[in-house]
Structure formats: structure tokens, C-alpha cells
Design a protein around this motif. Sequence first.
Motif, PDB file in Angstrom:
ATOM      1  N   GLU A 104     -30.224  19.012   3.650  1.00  0.00           N
ATOM      2  CA  GLU A 104     -30.570  18.807   5.063  1.00  0.00           C
ATOM      3  C   GLU A 104     -31.694  19.733   5.511  1.00  0.00           C
ATOM      4  OE1 GLU A 104     -29.416  21.534   7.557  1.00  0.00           O
ATOM      5  OE2 GLU A 104     -29.616  22.301   5.528  1.00  0.00           O
ATOM      6  N   GLY A 105     -32.280  20.477   4.545  1.00  0.00           N
ATOM      7  CA  GLY A 105     -33.479  21.242   4.845  1.00  0.00           C
ATOM      8  C   GLY A 105     -33.335  22.744   4.887  1.00  0.00           C
ATOM      9  N   THR A 106     -32.116  23.266   4.759  1.00  0.00           N
ATOM     10  CA  THR A 106     -31.935  24.717   4.782  1.00  0.00           C
ATOM     11  C   THR A 106     -32.304  25.323   3.437  1.00  0.00           C
ATOM     12  OG1 THR A 106     -30.174  24.637   6.436  1.00  0.00           O
ATOM     13  CG2 THR A 106     -30.271  26.600   5.054  1.00  0.00           C
ATOM     14  N   VAL A 107     -33.082  26.399   3.490  1.00  0.00           N
ATOM     15  CA  VAL A 107     -33.468  27.138   2.289  1.00  0.00           C
ATOM     16  C   VAL A 107     -32.954  28.560   2.434  1.00  0.00           C
ATOM     17  CG1 VAL A 107     -35.386  27.941   0.866  1.00  0.00           C
ATOM     18  CG2 VAL A 107     -35.521  25.708   1.986  1.00  0.00           C
ATOM     19  N   MET A 108     -32.196  29.013   1.426  1.00  0.00           N
ATOM     20  CA  MET A 108     -31.616  30.352   1.471  1.00  0.00           C
ATOM     21  C   MET A 108     -32.081  31.174   0.275  1.00  0.00           C
ATOM     22  SD  MET A 108     -27.647  31.604   1.012  1.00  0.00           S
ATOM     23  CE  MET A 108     -27.799  31.445  -0.773  1.00  0.00           C
ATOM     24  N   LEU A 109     -32.415  32.432   0.548  1.00  0.00           N
ATOM     25  CA  LEU A 109     -32.641  33.416  -0.497  1.00  0.00           C
ATOM     26  C   LEU A 109     -31.568  34.490  -0.361  1.00  0.00           C
ATOM     27  CD1 LEU A 109     -36.520  34.004  -0.371  1.00  0.00           C
ATOM     28  CD2 LEU A 109     -35.238  32.955  -2.249  1.00  0.00           C
ATOM     29  N   ALA A 110     -30.922  34.833  -1.482  1.00  0.00           N
ATOM     30  CA  ALA A 110     -29.881  35.852  -1.437  1.00  0.00           C
ATOM     31  C   ALA A 110     -30.156  36.926  -2.479  1.00  0.00           C
ATOM     32  CB  ALA A 110     -28.509  35.231  -1.672  1.00  0.00           C
ATOM     33  N   ASP A 111     -29.830  38.153  -2.109  1.00  0.00           N
ATOM     34  CA  ASP A 111     -30.001  39.310  -2.985  1.00  0.00           C
ATOM     35  C   ASP A 111     -28.832  39.362  -3.975  1.00  0.00           C
ATOM     36  OD1 ASP A 111     -29.784  42.124  -3.925  1.00  0.00           O
ATOM     37  OD2 ASP A 111     -31.429  42.462  -2.528  1.00  0.00           O
ATOM     38  N   MET A 112     -29.131  39.420  -5.264  1.00  0.00           N
ATOM     39  CA  MET A 112     -28.095  39.401  -6.285  1.00  0.00           C
ATOM     40  C   MET A 112     -27.632  40.796  -6.696  1.00  0.00           C
ATOM     41  SD  MET A 112     -27.062  36.315  -6.954  1.00  0.00           S
ATOM     42  CE  MET A 112     -26.997  36.276  -5.157  1.00  0.00           C
ATOM     43  N   VAL A 113     -28.096  41.806  -5.997  1.00  0.00           N
ATOM     44  CA  VAL A 113     -27.582  43.164  -6.189  1.00  0.00           C
ATOM     45  C   VAL A 113     -26.581  43.493  -5.081  1.00  0.00           C
ATOM     46  CG1 VAL A 113     -28.153  45.611  -6.358  1.00  0.00           C
ATOM     47  CG2 VAL A 113     -29.680  43.898  -7.367  1.00  0.00           C
ATOM     48  N   SER A 114     -27.006  43.263  -3.835  1.00  0.00           N
ATOM     49  CA  SER A 114     -26.137  43.541  -2.689  1.00  0.00           C
ATOM     50  C   SER A 114     -25.270  42.343  -2.311  1.00  0.00           C
ATOM     51  CB  SER A 114     -26.979  43.934  -1.476  1.00  0.00           C
ATOM     52  OG  SER A 114     -27.785  42.836  -1.046  1.00  0.00           O
ATOM     53  N   PHE A 115     -25.625  41.145  -2.798  1.00  0.00           N
ATOM     54  CA  PHE A 115     -24.966  39.883  -2.450  1.00  0.00           C
ATOM     55  C   PHE A 115     -25.046  39.596  -0.954  1.00  0.00           C
ATOM     56  CE2 PHE A 115     -22.572  41.018  -6.406  1.00  0.00           C
ATOM     57  CZ  PHE A 115     -23.124  40.018  -7.193  1.00  0.00           C
TER      58      PHE A 115
END
Length: 332
Positions: A104-115
Motif C-alpha cells: 500500500e506504499g509504506t517503506v520502512m527502514l529498520a536498524d538491525m543493531v538497535s532493532f
Amino acid sequence: VSVGEAVRIVDDMEIDTAWFKFLNKSQLGDPCLMNLKCNGPIECVSYAPDGRKVATGSGDGFGGKVTIWDARSGSEMAAFVLPGGLVSLQFSGDGKLILAVSNEGTVMLADMVSFKERAREIIADSRVSGGAITIDGKKMILVNTNGLINTWDLPMETSAAGVVSNRYIKMHEMQDEDDEGRPSPMTCVAVSPSVRRVVTGMSGGLLKIFELSWTEGLVVMHVLPGHTSVVPVVSFSSDSTRVVSASLDHTVKLWDVERGGKAIVTFTDNAEIRACCFSPDGNFVAVGLDSGRMDLKDVSTAQTIMSFGTHAGRINSCQFDPNGKALISGAM
């Protein structure tokens, strides 16, 4: 299919490759290392570059869920909820970020150290069909079923309080069209490890390889006919010289990135195919079928050297671990 069978990590390289060609499938038994429980059908899977984490993108009809798992113990490490289903899920080359794109158009970036989430924004629309992050985690590409392909910068910022985040800055937008001037309905995208090439798959079966410049944008290098139905997945080899594509026309094809032209290898089955990937050394291709079977193909001989029935539903995604010793597959 029970949720416990939705994702499986398979150890398929413990036996020397030469043995595969002589061992009967029944002699191998079930090589599954573990099952991971998810909240619904799995659309995407991804292995972290260090091999210590795997990510799954699943949906229950009401939204999507990205789950990060410990690849050794199978324990859940973190989870992120997105609206809509997942169309793409990918770790950056250093494993410090993960990109998730929902339909539906949402783009997420997540930190894989701090989660913790670094960025979340609706920057696409409901026609978004795929996304890819560059190996350095600094750029990404999104494609649409209406023929749009966008390149994005992902600058990192640190607030006065020490909070790290990323922004989405659109760099280039290209409207790709067919020979008759109609928008090209793109269904998937991948960016090469060299960050010099981009490949897209189309709903009509075409592939396109683009030359990528972050200052000038994208230029079409090759149009690759060969498939006769939707191409749900494309992927580069680790040396960026070849592309593998799967299609609902029951075929998987390998292509030469620089030369273009006809497919250099074609694998054919009697089931639709939505999942494929290269092994890290480029010698094998894993293929996930709608029948629930996983095949391991030898690129040099075009032969199937191992098959195992790991799922009771269609396989939507698969990926090798960075050492080529294990394979994760996600299914309905």
C-alpha cells in the motif's frame, strides 16, 4: 498449511556436491533444520550477510509483519508491523539495515543493531510492486505496476539526543514504456552488488536491464524476451555478471548482464515458479515451486541435483545463507 510450516531453513550443502548426483531423494530424508512460526502466508524472506539473522515478511489479511529471527536458535529477536502485505524485504550489505516495502506504499527502514525503526513513510502508492536497497545501504530503488521506477537517496541523520534516522529523498523518476508507448507493468526489481546495474521483471514476461548512474538516472541496456507470463522475482549473482528470473510460465532463466540476448540457461518444470536465487558462489540456483517443492539446480549442467518437498503450499521466496550452507524458504 499450519503456521509452523510456513518458513523452513534447510541445510542442503552438508553433503559434497558430487554426492548429490548419486544419492536418491529418499536416501536424503528431510534436511530441514527448523520451522519458524509466522502469523500468515510468507511473501518474503531474507538472510543477513553475517548469517546470524533471517527475516520474514508475512501477512494475515489485515496487515504485514516483518519478523527478525536468530538463525541458529530460531528465537524471535524483533518484529515490525506494516499496513498491507509485503512486496520486498532485504538486508543491506553490511547487515545494519533492513528495507521493507508494503503493497500500500509504506517503506520502512529498520536498524538491525538497535532493532528500532530508522524511517517509515508512505512514499509510494498501492501500485508499488518491488523495492531494492544498495549493498552500502545508502540508496534504494522502487518500481510500480504503472511503469514508474524511482531512485532514492537515504541520508542518515543523528539528532541532538543521539537518535539515528534516515530520510527518503527522491533522486530520479523514470517512466518506462513498451514499444507502443504504454507503461511497462513492473513486477519486481533488483540492484546489482556492483551498484552499476538494475534489472526489472514485467507482468508480460519481459526483463529489462538498466545502466545505473546516481547522477544521471537509469538508461535501458537490454530488453530480454523469453518468458511468456508474469516474472515475480529477479536476482543478481554475487559477481553481478548474471541474472536469474522465475516466471509463472513454469521456467527459470539465467541471463548474461553485459551481453543481453537470449537466456544462457533455462530450467523448466510443470508448476508455476515464484522463487529463485543464486548460491553465493554462483554455481547453483535454488528454485521454489508452487507445488511446495524446492529444487537445487547445477548451473553448469542445467540439471537438478537435489529436490526436497519442504512445504504444503506454494513457495514465494527463498535465499541462501552467505556461506551457501543453508537455505531459507517461505511459503503460503
